[in-house]
Motif scaffolding. Sequence first.
Motif, mmCIF file in Angstrom:
data_model
loop_
_atom_site.group_PDB
_atom_site.id
_atom_site.type_symbol
_atom_site.label_atom_id
_atom_site.label_comp_id
_atom_site.label_asym_id
_atom_site.label_seq_id
_atom_site.Cartn_x
_atom_site.Cartn_y
_atom_site.Cartn_z
ATOM 1 N N ALA A 77 0.823 -1.210 0.000
ATOM 2 C CA ALA A 77 0.000 0.000 0.000
ATOM 3 C C ALA A 77 0.859 1.262 0.000
ATOM 4 O O ALA A 77 0.534 2.241 -0.673
ATOM 5 C CB ALA A 77 -0.926 -0.007 1.216
ATOM 6 N N ILE A 78 1.952 1.238 0.718
ATOM 7 C CA ILE A 78 2.775 2.439 0.857
ATOM 8 C C ILE A 78 3.462 2.834 -0.451
ATOM 9 O O ILE A 78 3.800 3.996 -0.655
ATOM 10 C CB ILE A 78 3.808 2.259 2.006
ATOM 11 N N GLU A 91 -8.918 -3.359 -4.972
ATOM 12 C CA GLU A 91 -9.371 -3.759 -3.636
ATOM 13 C C GLU A 91 -8.166 -4.074 -2.759
ATOM 14 O O GLU A 91 -7.082 -4.354 -3.268
ATOM 15 C CB GLU A 91 -10.260 -5.003 -3.727
ATOM 16 N N PRO A 92 -8.370 -4.051 -1.433
ATOM 17 C CA PRO A 92 -7.299 -4.529 -0.554
ATOM 18 C C PRO A 92 -7.096 -6.026 -0.793
ATOM 19 O O PRO A 92 -8.050 -6.749 -1.082
ATOM 20 C CB PRO A 92 -7.832 -4.281 0.852
ATOM 21 N N ALA A 93 -5.851 -6.463 -0.667
ATOM 22 C CA ALA A 93 -5.555 -7.879 -0.895
ATOM 23 C C ALA A 93 -5.142 -8.568 0.404
ATOM 24 O O ALA A 93 -4.673 -9.688 0.384
ATOM 25 C CB ALA A 93 -4.464 -8.026 -1.950
ATOM 26 N N GLY A 94 -5.296 -7.897 1.519
ATOM 27 C CA GLY A 94 -4.931 -8.477 2.798
ATOM 28 C C GLY A 94 -3.449 -8.294 3.087
ATOM 29 O O GLY A 94 -2.638 -8.092 2.186
ATOM 30 N N GLU A 95 -3.104 -8.327 4.363
ATOM 31 C CA GLU A 95 -1.715 -8.232 4.820
ATOM 32 C C GLU A 95 -0.977 -7.049 4.196
ATOM 33 O O GLU A 95 0.139 -7.183 3.702
ATOM 34 C CB GLU A 95 -0.948 -9.534 4.552
ATOM 35 N N ALA A 96 -1.599 -5.882 4.180
ATOM 36 C CA ALA A 96 -1.016 -4.618 3.698
ATOM 37 C C ALA A 96 -0.706 -4.631 2.199
ATOM 38 O O ALA A 96 0.129 -3.880 1.734
ATOM 39 C CB ALA A 96 0.235 -4.247 4.492
#
Length: 168
Positions: A77-78, A91-96
Motif C-alpha cells: 500500500a505504501i 481492492e485490498p488484498a490483505g496483509e497490507a
Amino acid sequence: MADIDSRTSRAYARNAPDERPLRGYATVLGVFAAAVAAVAGVARLTGRQLPVRPAAGDLALLAVATHKLSRLLTKDAITSPIRAPFTQFEEPAGEAELNESPRGHGARHAMGELLTCPFCTGVWVATGLGAGLVFAPRITRFGMGVAAAVAGSDFLHLAYDAAKKTVS
C-alpha cells in the motif's frame, strides 16, 4: 511499418479478452535493454568484472531480497503512489497488500502490467541488485540482507497469525 505493427498486434491478440499493447511492451523492453547495456558499458569502462561463479550465499540472498522488493514495489500500500499513474486501485488484498489493474493504453498500460506483477518486476529488481553486486557489493549485500530480514519477518507474522487462529 505502422500498418504491419497494427496487423501483427491484431493477429497476436485475436483471442485475447483485451488489447495487448505490443508497442508498449516493446518500449518497456527497450528501456530494460538500454539500462542493461548502459550498466555493461560502464562496467567495461571502469574495469569491473562479473564473478566467474556467483557465491551460493549471494544467490540465496538475491532470491529472497528480489522476492521481497518485487512484492514491495508491486503490492504494498505504501508504494501505491509509484504505481498510481499507471494503475487503478481494485481492492485490498490483505496483509497490507493491494490489488490493482493496469490502466491506459500502449506504454502506460505496459508499465501498469509491469508494476502490478511481482514476477515481472522481479526480473528488473534482480538485474538491479546484480548490477549493485558488481559496482557496490558491500552496500548491495547490506540492502539485500535488510530486505531478506523483512521477508523473514513477514513469514513469521503470517505464521504467528495462523497459529493464533488455530488456538482460538
